[in-house]
Design an enzyme around this catalytic site. Sequence first.
Site, mmCIF file in Angstrom:
data_model
loop_
_atom_site.group_PDB
_atom_site.id
_atom_site.type_symbol
_atom_site.label_atom_id
_atom_site.label_comp_id
_atom_site.label_asym_id
_atom_site.label_seq_id
_atom_site.Cartn_x
_atom_site.Cartn_y
_atom_site.Cartn_z
ATOM 1 N N ASP A 42 0.351 -1.247 -0.276
ATOM 2 C CA ASP A 42 0.035 -0.184 0.082
ATOM 3 C C ASP A 42 0.874 1.800 0.052
ATOM 4 O OD1 ASP A 42 -2.213 1.333 0.298
ATOM 5 O OD2 ASP A 42 -2.374 0.927 2.709
ATOM 6 N N ASN A 77 -10.495 0.084 0.711
ATOM 7 C CA ASN A 77 -9.432 0.501 1.967
ATOM 8 C C ASN A 77 -9.726 0.014 3.277
ATOM 9 O OD1 ASN A 77 -7.933 -0.028 -0.411
ATOM 10 N ND2 ASN A 77 -6.217 1.699 0.101
ATOM 11 N N VAL A 78 -9.427 -0.139 4.237
ATOM 12 C CA VAL A 78 -9.882 -0.004 5.915
ATOM 13 C C VAL A 78 -8.615 -0.448 6.443
ATOM 14 C CG1 VAL A 78 -11.245 -1.199 7.564
ATOM 15 C CG2 VAL A 78 -12.194 -0.987 5.245
ATOM 16 N N GLY A 110 -9.164 5.676 2.800
ATOM 17 C CA GLY A 110 -10.330 6.216 4.037
ATOM 18 C C GLY A 110 -11.067 5.525 4.286
ATOM 19 N N HIS A 152 -7.682 9.386 5.043
ATOM 20 C CA HIS A 152 -7.168 8.357 5.589
ATOM 21 C C HIS A 152 -7.003 8.234 7.270
ATOM 22 C CE1 HIS A 152 -4.851 7.902 2.005
ATOM 23 N NE2 HIS A 152 -5.737 6.349 2.199
ATOM 24 N N GLY A 153 -7.547 7.634 8.224
ATOM 25 C CA GLY A 153 -7.104 8.369 9.430
ATOM 26 C C GLY A 153 -8.794 8.814 10.066
HETATM 27 P P1 13P Z 1 -8.395 3.682 7.380
HETATM 28 O O1 13P Z 1 -6.805 3.426 7.505
HETATM 29 O O2 13P Z 1 -8.510 5.399 7.040
HETATM 30 O O3 13P Z 1 -9.178 3.181 7.141
HETATM 31 O O4 13P Z 1 -7.773 3.680 5.511
HETATM 32 C C1 13P Z 1 -6.750 3.068 5.569
HETATM 33 C C2 13P Z 1 -6.329 2.733 3.265
HETATM 34 O O5 13P Z 1 -6.799 3.826 2.622
HETATM 35 C C3 13P Z 1 -5.546 2.498 3.680
HETATM 36 O O6 13P Z 1 -4.685 3.123 2.156
#
Ligand code: 13P
Length: 282
Positions: A81, A229-230, A208, A179-180
Site C-alpha cells: 500500500d 480500503n480499511v 480511507g 485516511h485515519g
Molecule cells: P483508513 O485507515 O482510514 O481506513 O484507510 C485505509 C487506507 O486507505 C489504506 O490505504
Amino acid sequence: MYVTLKEVLSQADKLNMAVGAFNTHNLEMLPAIIKGAEKQKTPVIIQTSCGTANYVGHRNLVAVCKSMADEYGVDVVLHLDHAKDFGEIRKAILAGYSSVMFDGSSLPFKENILGTQQVVNFAKEYGVSVEAELGTVGGTEDGIVVTQDEVFYTDPEDAVRFVEATGIDALAVAIGTNHGQYKSKTEISFEQLEKIQQAVDVPLVIHGGTGVKDEDVKRVIDLGIRKFNVGTELLVGWNKKSKDCYGANKENVSNRDNVMPCLDAIQAIVERKIQLFKNLDN
Ligand code: 13P
C-alpha cells in the site's frame, strides 16, 4: 488461491461488489482477516505499508498469505500500500507480493505518469498488478499527514489520460475521503465519483474506508468502487481490546490470553465490512 489484484477486481466487477482490502500491522492480525473472508466466502486483499513489510519481513507475509489461501480455500491478494519508492516496490515484487500501489499522488501530473509507468513495466514482467493514485486523499497514514488545503479531487479528464498512459489495473480516487478518520464520518462527493466512473474503464479504489458511512457503501460500489480500503478501524479495534486485556490480566498469563480476544475483534470487524462490500441488495 494466491491471486492478483486484477483477478479479484474483475470478479468483483461482474458481481457489482467490492473486495475488502485490510491493512495489517503485524503478523498476528493477518490470519484473523483471512478467516473473516473465509467465513464470508469472498476474496480478500491483505495490504501492508512499506513499514509493516520491513518490520514483519516480506517473505514471511508472502508465505503466510500463500499457505492460508491454500488451507482455507480463499482467494488472497498480498498488496503493498502507498509505496512512493521504486526500490520498496521492487523488493516487494521480488519477494512475491501479487500487487503493489505506486503512490505518485503528490507529484506533478507528468511525473506521476512517469513513475507509474516505471512500476507497471517492472510489475508486468512478474505478473503483478498495479494500483496508482490521482488526486489527493486527506488525513494521516503511517505518520504522513495531508492537510485539507493539500486535498484535491481526481479530475476525470486527467484520469482518462493517466489510465491510458500507464495501463494500471486499478485507480485510487480522491473524492473526499480521509485516511485515519475514525471519530467522524466523511462527506463523499458522489458527483465527482460518477464523473470519474463515466470517464474511465478501470476498477476504482476508495481509500480511507474507516470514515465512510455504512449507508454510503452501496452508493460508491454502484458507482464503480471495486477495492475498499480499511485500516484504522482494525487498529482501533485491536488497540481498545488489547488495552482491556492487558489491563485486566495478570502479568504472568500466556500472551495468547491478551492477543486472542484482539483477533476475535479483528475478525468481527472484517466480517461486518465484507457483508457491506458484497452489496447484496442488487
Ligand atoms: P483508513 O485507515 O482510514 O481506513 O484507510 C485505509 C487506507 O486507505 C489504506 O490505504
